[in-house]
Enzyme design. Structure first.
Site, PDB file in Angstrom:
ATOM      1  CG  PHE A 172      57.907  61.173  12.047  1.00 24.41           C
ATOM      2  CD1 PHE A 172      58.067  62.478  11.633  1.00 24.41           C
ATOM      3  CD2 PHE A 172      58.741  60.201  11.502  1.00 24.41           C
ATOM      4  CE1 PHE A 172      59.033  62.824  10.692  1.00 24.41           C
ATOM      5  CE2 PHE A 172      59.710  60.530  10.562  1.00 24.41           C
ATOM      6  CZ  PHE A 172      59.858  61.834  10.157  1.00 24.41           C
TER       7      PHE A 172
ATOM      8  CE  LYS B 125      61.717  68.723   4.750  1.00 23.52           C
ATOM      9  NZ  LYS B 125      60.368  69.099   5.224  1.00 23.52           N
TER      10      LYS B 125
ATOM     11  CB  SER C 207      62.671  64.130  11.129  1.00 26.62           C
ATOM     12  OG  SER C 207      62.280  64.456  12.452  1.00 26.62           O
TER      13      SER C 207
ATOM     14  CG  ASN D 269      62.440  66.062  16.389  1.00 28.70           C
ATOM     15  OD1 ASN D 269      63.307  66.449  17.158  1.00 28.70           O
ATOM     16  ND2 ASN D 269      61.752  66.888  15.605  1.00 28.70           N
ATOM     17  CB  THR D 270      62.528  59.609  13.916  1.00 31.05           C
ATOM     18  OG1 THR D 270      61.223  60.187  13.911  1.00 31.05           O
ATOM     19  CG2 THR D 270      62.404  58.093  13.858  1.00 31.05           C
TER      20      THR D 270
ATOM     21  CG  ASN E 193      59.212  70.102  15.419  1.00 31.90           C
ATOM     22  OD1 ASN E 193      59.059  68.884  15.500  1.00 31.90           O
ATOM     23  ND2 ASN E 193      59.770  70.696  14.371  1.00 31.90           N
TER      24      ASN E 193
ATOM     25  CG  ASN F 151      63.394  68.114   8.310  1.00 35.78           C
ATOM     26  OD1 ASN F 151      62.829  68.771   9.170  1.00 35.78           O
ATOM     27  ND2 ASN F 151      62.955  66.928   7.922  1.00 35.78           N
TER      28      ASN F 151
END
Length: 455
Positions: free
Chosen positions: A148, A264, A220, A222-223, A144, A293
């Protein structure tokens, strides 16, 4: 259609939701372990709908409150403890499934002891462009790059407030369930400065009164820039800021307490980075760590064509990375700081492997997506059987692992000179001080005409 304000687009979609809800509930109540969801319904949905649409459909079904329920009590062997809280079982749901807190009670109904919503960002944002979720069924994996997508603090906290019964002012916990935990995963807006911590502090202040645990998500992929907050200097600043914000909160009128703070982490950290982070955690007031993660690694074993997609990989392929990171972190943290294992947990044996590595609890995500509503109960049943075979309990497994694998207090050791039979520097200084006292006493006797002390 906005990614933030998703609504069923037509009556056909709503009819589908109603049919699935009714059928799922009836099937669950008759035989909650029946493999229909796992082997028929979920695969059909994956073939019929894209990954994100099927995800959103599942949330909508559980949001109705009419979805399946786990009618079984948890076996006593599964009793767990986390930060002083008694929990009925160690199986939780990771953040990412219920991003906006829409289906909290529907998820608790499936038997999870820990439900973590989010990530939630301060301002609403759509996330990355679609398509951004990809199944890898042959690999039991998922990629994915959501980025967010969030309805924002105002919308989500309003939803949490709406859960609170008006007739009861004070509750044992924010989950509103016995022996359960509600966690909120705090994210960062994409347009916020990379090294700024204000988004997380805002999250602490907003959700602190309505959660049992707040999760500081710096992992994450993805940021842009988010993982940079795992670097030592930035992490020290972040943890200092969020713990101060939490400590400054008034005691919640809802739960009569303040939330715990959990960090996390990524599975892609090397050993030196993990040791650095462990040192920062030990000096902070963070109370626990989730490992881990998603990963940006792509194991050579992947076979599905979607393996080339950009984003975080979860599911079975991430398990070796998560376990390795967890074991390394466990060996550099004291027993007082619990770890939560997350990554590739599909079976009771997977959960037990994390427990034996020193995880106090575990979380599922991709395994739940693939196996459906019966996943939590099936994992709990399998874990119970594993524990029966070994004649032990989850609590005993965790205690043994944590005691054996955690960082040990530094024992006071003698210096090399003392071991060799030579006096140490501190010993020589002490003897010199004693000698000086004797000389001063001797001088005083001579001045007063007193006899010297006998030797």
């Amino acid at each position: 259609m906005s990614e933030v304000d998703y609504k069923p687009s037509n009556s056909a979609t709503q009819v589908t939701i109603n049919c699935i809800t009714t059928f799922s509930r009836e099937n669950w109540n008759l035989r909650h372990r029946f493999p229909l969801h796992r082997y028929i319904l979920n695969p059909v949905l994956r073939q019929s709908l894209d990954a994100e649409t099927s995800h959103k459909l599942a949330v909508k079904v559980l949001k109705t409150g009419l979805g399946p329920r786990d009618p079984c009590s948890d076996d006593s062997r599964l009793k767990s403890e986390f930060l002083g809280k008694q929990i009925s079982n160690p199986i939780g749901l990771a953040a990412g499934f219920d991003k906006d807190g829409e289906a909290i009670d529907g998820l608790f109904n499936l038997g999870f002891s820990w439900v973590e919503i989010g990530s939630v960002t301060p301002k609403p944002q759509p996330g990355n462009p679609r398509p951004r979720v990809f199944h890898l069924p042959e690999d039991s994996g998922l990629i994915n790059r959501y980025g967010f997508p969030s309805q924002g603090h105002v919308s989500v906290v309003a939803r949490l407030r709406a859960r609170i019964p008006a007739f009861q002012q004070v509750h044992d916990n924010a989950a509103l369930r016995t022996d359960s935990v509600l966690a909120v995963n705090l994210g960062k807006n994409k347009d916020s400065p990379a090294d700024a911590i204000d988004d997380f502090i805002s999250g602490v202040r907003t959700f602190g009164p309505y959660s049992d645990v707040l999760v500081v998500n710096v992992s994450s992929p993805n940021t842009p820039g988010l993982r940079g907050l795992q670097n030592r200097d930035l992490l020290e600043k972040l943890l200092d800021g969020v713990t101060k914000a939490r400590d400054e909160l008034p005691v919640s009128a809802f739960t009569s307490t303040r939330p715990k703070l959990v960090l996390k982490l990524s599975p892609d950290l090397d050993e030196a980075q993990i040791i650095d982070i462990a040192d920062v955690i030990k000096k902070s007031r963070i109370e626990g760590v989730i490992v881990s993660n998603t990963t940006i690694e792509r194991p050579k074993s992947l076979t599905n064509p979607n393996k080339v997609e950009t984003g975080g990989l979860s599911g079975k392929p991430v398990k070796p990375y998560s376990l390795k990171a967890l074991r390394t972190l466990r060996s550099h943290l004291p027993p007082s700081i619990p770890l939560i294992g997350c990554g590739g947990i599909f079976t009771g044996a997977d959960a037990l492997e994390y427990g034996k590595a020193g995880a106090s609890l575990v979380q599922v995500y991709t395994g739940f997506g693939y196996d459906g509503v019966g996943a939590c109960r099936r994992i709990k049943d399998e874990l119970t059987e594993e524990l029966k075979k070994e004649g032990t309990t989850w609590g005993e497994v965790v205690k043994k692992a944590v005691d054996e694998l955690s960082l040990k207090p530094e024992a006071k050791t003698s210096s090399s000179s003392e071991v060799a039979g030579e006096p140490s520097l501190s010993h020589l200084i002490a003897e010199a001080q004693d000698l000086r006292v004797l000389l001063d006493e001797l001088d005083g006797r001579i001045e007063n005409g007193l006899p010297k002390p006998s030797t």
